[in-house]
Design a protein around this motif. Structure first.
Motif, PDB file in Angstrom:
ATOM      1  N   ASP A   1      19.610 -10.742  -3.400  1.00  0.00           N
ATOM      2  CA  ASP A   1      20.506  -9.991  -4.323  1.00  0.00           C
ATOM      3  C   ASP A   1      19.506  -9.297  -5.060  1.00  0.00           C
ATOM      4  N   PHE A   2      18.056  -8.975  -4.867  1.00  0.00           N
ATOM      5  CA  PHE A   2      17.405  -8.208  -6.004  1.00  0.00           C
ATOM      6  C   PHE A   2      18.148  -6.646  -6.040  1.00  0.00           C
ATOM      7  N   SER A   3      17.945  -6.155  -7.289  1.00  0.00           N
ATOM      8  CA  SER A   3      18.719  -5.048  -7.332  1.00  0.00           C
ATOM      9  C   SER A   3      17.704  -3.850  -7.773  1.00  0.00           C
ATOM     10  N   GLY A   4      16.614  -4.363  -7.994  1.00  0.00           N
ATOM     11  CA  GLY A   4      15.731  -3.176  -8.662  1.00  0.00           C
ATOM     12  C   GLY A   4      15.161  -2.316  -7.319  1.00  0.00           C
ATOM     13  N   ALA A   5      14.473  -1.439  -7.491  1.00  0.00           N
ATOM     14  CA  ALA A   5      13.802  -0.556  -6.655  1.00  0.00           C
ATOM     15  C   ALA A   5      12.507  -1.379  -5.994  1.00  0.00           C
ATOM     16  N   VAL A   6      12.179  -1.268  -4.594  1.00  0.00           N
ATOM     17  CA  VAL A   6      11.490  -1.927  -3.809  1.00  0.00           C
ATOM     18  C   VAL A   6      10.299  -1.018  -3.169  1.00  0.00           C
ATOM     19  N   TYR A   7       9.123  -0.997  -3.284  1.00  0.00           N
ATOM     20  CA  TYR A   7       8.119  -0.173  -2.795  1.00  0.00           C
ATOM     21  C   TYR A   7       7.074  -1.058  -1.977  1.00  0.00           C
ATOM     22  N   VAL A   8       6.881  -0.507  -0.916  1.00  0.00           N
ATOM     23  CA  VAL A   8       5.689  -1.418  -0.094  1.00  0.00           C
ATOM     24  C   VAL A   8       4.851  -0.474   0.268  1.00  0.00           C
ATOM     25  N   LEU A   9       3.571  -0.874   0.096  1.00  0.00           N
ATOM     26  CA  LEU A   9       2.145  -0.184   0.549  1.00  0.00           C
ATOM     27  C   LEU A   9       2.023  -0.356   2.058  1.00  0.00           C
ATOM     28  N   ASP A  10       2.186   0.977   2.462  1.00  0.00           N
ATOM     29  CA  ASP A  10       1.997   1.627   3.856  1.00  0.00           C
ATOM     30  C   ASP A  10       0.974   0.852   4.565  1.00  0.00           C
ATOM     31  N   ASP A  11      -0.256   1.150   4.191  1.00  0.00           N
ATOM     32  CA  ASP A  11      -1.388   0.423   4.823  1.00  0.00           C
ATOM     33  C   ASP A  11      -1.462  -1.173   5.024  1.00  0.00           C
ATOM     34  N   ASP A  12      -0.912  -1.845   3.988  1.00  0.00           N
ATOM     35  CA  ASP A  12      -0.638  -3.236   4.118  1.00  0.00           C
ATOM     36  C   ASP A  12       0.566  -3.617   4.807  1.00  0.00           C
ATOM     37  N   LYS A  13       1.440  -2.983   5.046  1.00  0.00           N
ATOM     38  CA  LYS A  13       2.545  -3.020   6.010  1.00  0.00           C
ATOM     39  C   LYS A  13       1.957  -2.766   7.515  1.00  0.00           C
ATOM     40  N   ARG A  14       1.265  -1.843   7.585  1.00  0.00           N
ATOM     41  CA  ARG A  14       0.817  -1.524   9.175  1.00  0.00           C
ATOM     42  C   ARG A  14      -0.152  -2.754   9.237  1.00  0.00           C
ATOM     43  N   LEU A  15      -1.304  -3.027   8.512  1.00  0.00           N
ATOM     44  CA  LEU A  15      -1.982  -4.017   8.765  1.00  0.00           C
ATOM     45  C   LEU A  15      -1.624  -5.370   9.257  1.00  0.00           C
ATOM     46  N   ARG A  16      -0.419  -5.574   8.693  1.00  0.00           N
ATOM     47  CA  ARG A  16       0.360  -6.876   8.959  1.00  0.00           C
ATOM     48  C   ARG A  16       1.465  -6.721  10.208  1.00  0.00           C
ATOM     49  N   GLY A  17       1.335  -5.548  10.750  1.00  0.00           N
ATOM     50  CA  GLY A  17       2.228  -5.471  12.039  1.00  0.00           C
ATOM     51  C   GLY A  17       3.723  -5.234  11.563  1.00  0.00           C
ATOM     52  N   LEU A  18       4.110  -4.873  10.461  1.00  0.00           N
ATOM     53  CA  LEU A  18       5.526  -4.903  10.031  1.00  0.00           C
ATOM     54  C   LEU A  18       6.089  -3.346  10.562  1.00  0.00           C
ATOM     55  N   LYS A  19       7.125  -3.395  11.175  1.00  0.00           N
ATOM     56  CA  LYS A  19       7.699  -2.155  11.544  1.00  0.00           C
ATOM     57  C   LYS A  19       8.799  -1.616  10.674  1.00  0.00           C
ATOM     58  N   ASP A  20       9.084  -0.454  10.407  1.00  0.00           N
ATOM     59  CA  ASP A  20      10.205   0.093   9.680  1.00  0.00           C
ATOM     60  C   ASP A  20      11.234  -0.534   9.896  1.00  0.00           C
ATOM     61  N   SER A  21      11.680  -0.812  11.217  1.00  0.00           N
ATOM     62  CA  SER A  21      13.073  -1.344  11.648  1.00  0.00           C
ATOM     63  C   SER A  21      13.379  -2.783  11.160  1.00  0.00           C
ATOM     64  N   GLU A  22      12.341  -3.803  10.619  1.00  0.00           N
ATOM     65  CA  GLU A  22      12.147  -4.758  10.301  1.00  0.00           C
ATOM     66  C   GLU A  22      12.513  -4.911   8.692  1.00  0.00           C
ATOM     67  N   LEU A  23      12.285  -3.842   8.095  1.00  0.00           N
ATOM     68  CA  LEU A  23      12.364  -3.804   6.555  1.00  0.00           C
ATOM     69  C   LEU A  23      13.915  -3.589   6.145  1.00  0.00           C
ATOM     70  N   ASP A  24      13.945  -4.128   4.918  1.00  0.00           N
ATOM     71  CA  ASP A  24      15.304  -4.044   4.132  1.00  0.00           C
ATOM     72  C   ASP A  24      15.609  -2.557   3.993  1.00  0.00           C
ATOM     73  N   ALA A  25      16.774  -2.119   4.115  1.00  0.00           N
ATOM     74  CA  ALA A  25      16.982  -0.694   3.637  1.00  0.00           C
ATOM     75  C   ALA A  25      16.540  -0.192   2.430  1.00  0.00           C
ATOM     76  N   ARG A  26      16.539  -1.064   1.442  1.00  0.00           N
ATOM     77  CA  ARG A  26      16.213  -0.513   0.096  1.00  0.00           C
ATOM     78  C   ARG A  26      14.669  -0.418   0.103  1.00  0.00           C
ATOM     79  N   VAL A  27      13.736  -0.715   0.938  1.00  0.00           N
ATOM     80  CA  VAL A  27      12.402  -0.624   0.522  1.00  0.00           C
ATOM     81  C   VAL A  27      11.977   0.831   0.940  1.00  0.00           C
ATOM     82  N   LYS A  28      10.987   1.117  -0.041  1.00  0.00           N
ATOM     83  CA  LYS A  28      10.529   2.514   0.032  1.00  0.00           C
ATOM     84  C   LYS A  28       9.008   2.377   0.347  1.00  0.00           C
TER      85      LYS A  28
END
Length: 93
Positions: free
Chosen positions: A45-72
């Protein structure tokens, strides 16, 4: 306020970072293994803005389809803007 999390969701530090952000009505920046918090249903139920660093996301193999809709996804330039533009940054958890 911005809380930066570099620890994975299954760690004490990672969980503490999210708790601090919730209690302080802060925004989250997810770096390194903290990017795993960006997955669907990890933030609850976290209500604040959430940002994820693109390079770290890609290095760990996370795909945009796996991410919470609130994440930028952001790059290093935007991270710098967030850090320098905020009134307070709480160190890494």
């Amino acid at each position: 306020m911005i809380v930066m999390i570099k620890s994975a969701p299954d760690t004490t530090d990672g969980a503490a970072g999210v708790t601090v952000a919730k209690d302080s009505a802060a925004d989250l920046v997810l770096l390194q293994n903290g990017v795993y918090f960006a997955r669907k249903e990890k933030l609850g139920d976290f209500s604040g803005a959430v940002y994820v660093l693109d390079d770290d996301k890609r290095l760990r193999g996370l795909k945009d389809s796996e991410l919470d809709a609130r994440v930028k996804t952001i790059d290093y330039d935007k991270l710098t803007d967030l850090i320098t533009g905020g009134k307070k940054v709480v160190g890494m958890f």
